[in-house]
Design a protein around this motif. Sequence first.
Motif, PDB file in Angstrom:
ATOM      1  N   ARG A 348       0.853  -1.211   0.000  1.00 39.05           N
ATOM      2  CA  ARG A 348       0.000   0.000   0.000  1.00 39.05           C
ATOM      3  C   ARG A 348       0.878   1.247   0.000  1.00 39.05           C
ATOM      4  O   ARG A 348       0.625   2.200  -0.725  1.00 39.05           O
ATOM      5  CB  ARG A 348      -0.895   0.008   1.245  1.00 39.05           C
ATOM      6  N   ASP A 349       1.922   1.213   0.810  1.00 32.03           N
ATOM      7  CA  ASP A 349       2.796   2.380   0.893  1.00 32.03           C
ATOM      8  C   ASP A 349       3.506   2.605  -0.457  1.00 32.03           C
ATOM      9  O   ASP A 349       3.706   3.745  -0.883  1.00 32.03           O
ATOM     10  CB  ASP A 349       3.816   2.178   2.021  1.00 32.03           C
ATOM     11  N   ASN A 350       3.886   1.506  -1.123  1.00 32.60           N
ATOM     12  CA  ASN A 350       4.558   1.629  -2.430  1.00 32.60           C
ATOM     13  C   ASN A 350       3.658   2.294  -3.464  1.00 32.60           C
ATOM     14  O   ASN A 350       4.139   2.962  -4.373  1.00 32.60           O
ATOM     15  CB  ASN A 350       4.990   0.252  -2.939  1.00 32.60           C
ATOM     16  N   ARG A 351       2.332   2.071  -3.338  1.00 34.21           N
ATOM     17  CA  ARG A 351       1.420   2.725  -4.295  1.00 34.21           C
ATOM     18  C   ARG A 351       1.525   4.235  -4.163  1.00 34.21           C
ATOM     19  O   ARG A 351       1.504   4.955  -5.150  1.00 34.21           O
ATOM     20  CB  ARG A 351      -0.017   2.277  -4.063  1.00 34.21           C
ATOM     21  N   ILE A 352       1.649   4.706  -2.928  1.00 32.84           N
ATOM     22  CA  ILE A 352       1.834   6.157  -2.726  1.00 32.84           C
ATOM     23  C   ILE A 352       3.202   6.564  -3.298  1.00 32.84           C
ATOM     24  O   ILE A 352       3.338   7.602  -3.924  1.00 32.84           O
ATOM     25  CB  ILE A 352       1.745   6.510  -1.219  1.00 32.84           C
ATOM     26  N   GLY A 353       4.202   5.695  -3.090  1.00 32.98           N
ATOM     27  CA  GLY A 353       5.534   5.962  -3.622  1.00 32.98           C
ATOM     28  C   GLY A 353       5.507   6.126  -5.126  1.00 32.98           C
ATOM     29  O   GLY A 353       6.130   7.035  -5.686  1.00 32.98           O
ATOM     30  N   GLY A 396      14.129  11.728   2.300  1.00 33.35           N
ATOM     31  CA  GLY A 396      13.259  10.567   2.509  1.00 33.35           C
ATOM     32  C   GLY A 396      12.950   9.810   1.232  1.00 33.35           C
ATOM     33  O   GLY A 396      12.774   8.588   1.252  1.00 33.35           O
ATOM     34  N   MET A 397      12.894  10.531   0.086  1.00 37.32           N
ATOM     35  CA  MET A 397      12.569   9.852  -1.180  1.00 37.32           C
ATOM     36  C   MET A 397      13.655   8.846  -1.573  1.00 37.32           C
ATOM     37  O   MET A 397      13.389   7.868  -2.248  1.00 37.32           O
ATOM     38  CB  MET A 397      12.417  10.877  -2.328  1.00 37.32           C
ATOM     39  N   PHE A 398      14.889   9.127  -1.175  1.00 37.42           N
ATOM     40  CA  PHE A 398      15.980   8.259  -1.637  1.00 37.42           C
ATOM     41  C   PHE A 398      16.578   7.392  -0.532  1.00 37.42           C
ATOM     42  O   PHE A 398      17.508   6.638  -0.772  1.00 37.42           O
ATOM     43  CB  PHE A 398      17.068   9.107  -2.310  1.00 37.42           C
ATOM     44  N   THR A 399      16.085   7.537   0.686  1.00 44.70           N
ATOM     45  CA  THR A 399      16.583   6.693   1.784  1.00 44.70           C
ATOM     46  C   THR A 399      15.358   6.008   2.388  1.00 44.70           C
ATOM     47  O   THR A 399      14.247   6.258   1.981  1.00 44.70           O
ATOM     48  CB  THR A 399      17.259   7.554   2.872  1.00 44.70           C
ATOM     49  N   GLY A 400      15.579   5.188   3.369  1.00 42.42           N
ATOM     50  CA  GLY A 400      14.424   4.526   3.988  1.00 42.42           C
ATOM     51  C   GLY A 400      13.901   5.288   5.198  1.00 42.42           C
ATOM     52  O   GLY A 400      13.147   4.742   5.993  1.00 42.42           O
ATOM     53  N   ALA A 401      14.301   6.569   5.320  1.00 39.83           N
ATOM     54  CA  ALA A 401      14.039   7.281   6.582  1.00 39.83           C
ATOM     55  C   ALA A 401      12.553   7.416   6.910  1.00 39.83           C
ATOM     56  O   ALA A 401      12.180   7.362   8.070  1.00 39.83           O
ATOM     57  CB  ALA A 401      14.706   8.654   6.546  1.00 39.83           C
ATOM     58  N   TYR A 402      11.709   7.643   5.910  1.00 43.69           N
ATOM     59  CA  TYR A 402      10.273   7.829   6.171  1.00 43.69           C
ATOM     60  C   TYR A 402       9.465   6.957   5.219  1.00 43.69           C
ATOM     61  O   TYR A 402       9.922   6.627   4.127  1.00 43.69           O
ATOM     62  CB  TYR A 402       9.862   9.293   5.944  1.00 43.69           C
ATOM     63  N   SER A 403       8.224   6.648   5.642  1.00 43.36           N
ATOM     64  CA  SER A 403       7.339   5.914   4.735  1.00 43.36           C
ATOM     65  C   SER A 403       6.875   6.877   3.641  1.00 43.36           C
ATOM     66  O   SER A 403       6.931   8.100   3.804  1.00 43.36           O
ATOM     67  CB  SER A 403       6.135   5.379   5.501  1.00 43.36           C
ATOM     68  N   TYR A 404       6.409   6.313   2.509  1.00 41.59           N
ATOM     69  CA  TYR A 404       5.900   7.173   1.433  1.00 41.59           C
ATOM     70  C   TYR A 404       4.654   7.924   1.917  1.00 41.59           C
ATOM     71  O   TYR A 404       4.395   9.045   1.485  1.00 41.59           O
ATOM     72  CB  TYR A 404       5.593   6.353   0.186  1.00 41.59           C
ATOM     73  N   ARG A 405       3.883   7.299   2.802  1.00 34.97           N
ATOM     74  CA  ARG A 405       2.692   7.975   3.341  1.00 34.97           C
ATOM     75  C   ARG A 405       3.109   9.254   4.093  1.00 34.97           C
ATOM     76  O   ARG A 405       2.517  10.315   3.899  1.00 34.97           O
ATOM     77  CB  ARG A 405       1.949   7.032   4.295  1.00 34.97           C
ATOM     78  N   ASP A 406       4.181   9.126   4.936  1.00 33.64           N
ATOM     79  CA  ASP A 406       4.665  10.313   5.669  1.00 33.64           C
ATOM     80  C   ASP A 406       5.182  11.368   4.697  1.00 33.64           C
ATOM     81  O   ASP A 406       4.989  12.565   4.899  1.00 33.64           O
ATOM     82  CB  ASP A 406       5.785   9.922   6.640  1.00 33.64           C
ATOM     83  N   LEU A 407       5.860  10.899   3.632  1.00 32.45           N
ATOM     84  CA  LEU A 407       6.404  11.854   2.659  1.00 32.45           C
ATOM     85  C   LEU A 407       5.275  12.606   1.956  1.00 32.45           C
ATOM     86  O   LEU A 407       5.374  13.811   1.715  1.00 32.45           O
ATOM     87  CB  LEU A 407       7.283  11.126   1.629  1.00 32.45           C
TER      88      LEU A 407
END
Length: 440
Positions: A348-353, A396-407
């Motif tokens: 689900r998070d990848n869909r936001i990504g 955050g877009m290029f590291t794992g620091a945050y989920s795509y939802r948070d981004l």
Amino acid sequence: MSGATPASLRVAVVGGGPAGSFFALYALKYAALAGRDLAITLYEGKDFRQFGQAGCNMCAGIIPASVLSQFGGLGLTVPPELILSRISTYSLHTSAGSLDATQPDPRAEIVSVYRGAGPRYGHPPGLVSFDELLLEQAVARGARLRRGFVQAVRRGPMVEVESGGESERYDLVVLASGVNGHSLCLGGFAYRPPPAGAMCQTELYLGQDEVQRRLGGSVHIFLPPDCIATYGILIPKGPFVTVSLLRARSQMRSLRQFLALEEVRAVLGAQARPACGCLPSISVGLATSIADEGFVAVGDASATRLYKNGIGSALATAQRAAWTAVYRGCTRDDFETHYLPLCRGIDRDNRIGRLLFLEVPALKRFGVMPRAHYRLATSAQHHQGASELHARILWGMFTGAYSYRDLLRMATSPALLSRLALAFGSSLLRPKECLPSGRC
Ligand SMILES: Cc1cc2nc3c(=O)[nH]c(=O)nc-3n(C[C@H](O)[C@H](O)[C@H](O)COP(=O)(O)OP(=O)(O)OC[C@H]3O[C@@H](n4cnc5c(N)ncnc54)[C@H](O)[C@@H]3O)c2cc1C
């Protein structure tokens, strides 16, 4: 037989990359805590002590310190020689100038490592292989290692694993074969691997001092023309620089064209010598039928975060699957209840990504986009809140620091959107006005 956890459990893990070794390490830890008798066999066809592709799982080797910090919970120590470079900045090169994101939080440190023993040519002595370190530790804690590829896994009253002409039976088979593995016959299981994209990767030798002088602790991201690749990344790694191209159109030719780009040469210089190269696949979706009776897939073979922190996903999926197998059971119901929600959450998070990554073609095609982002980023002195958030999103877009939802939440904050709208307006109304980067 949900919830039935017999005193002894025989488990086969197909693949001794990070997901397979993490599964073994967590399962052995949980079994010891629960007082259960667990016999684990790890099947691995590669030897991670070898140089070049033969000993490597073909990856850029960027790992957030948050992943390494979990080694402590497994009783593992991180040898200092494992870490080749510490990454403090990500620089996105656009037509308007370079957008820099520095590490927003000291706990969000990122390091680079080699997965195997090192590149094929010019390798310095003493490199530590990340995959070998994990595998060795799993064996030291009681896992049995069978060197060789698995040819078939068959369903029956127990699950049968065939490797090197011999078959053995297990209560559970854990598929941790990634997306670059040897083809394997899965008789009686509905599992299908996840969709995968094409990558092109090479290692360049520059020497430690030159890498330090030219890249320091920065990862450089470029947006080359689509006829070359979607994007290209340079990662400092001790005396080497790893070059990764996503969706390279014509593989080695794309790599040559990418390295010939003026902005890439400006960072790398002309002295870089190729030391290794590979054409791996990268998982970009969710596998089908991840869980079955006596069967579960982990790591890339199940679900991984889109374009970032695949090793963190390998750890998270392996840990949850191991917990389920030891404490809940090995049936399809057990994994569906306790493990699949994690994989579905990643998906689900990848869909936001995927939505957020739609900005990449727009950044390439419409000059106003990079100009607006550049204006916003360089307005730091005047609008610190918005530009800090902007840099955090880039990080955050290029590291794992945050989920795509948070981004997404950060990217749609009213403060940022209003600053971006202003920056767009200025870039549209005064397109010829020179940017501080000196470009128009
Ligand atoms: C170009 C590229 C760059 C990447 N960069 C990064 C990065 O910087 N940071 C990051 O976190 N992630 C990165 N990733 C993703 C990362 O590599 C994966 O998410 C991670 O390796 C998944 O681990 P895994 O154990 O699931 O699979 P793998 O690492 O692929 O390991 C699978 C193992 O299974 C073995 N195997 C396969 N088939 C069989 C068989 N039939 N029998 C026995 N053994 C078998 C293989 O030999 C292999 O050792 C990158 C991926 C690519 C392609």
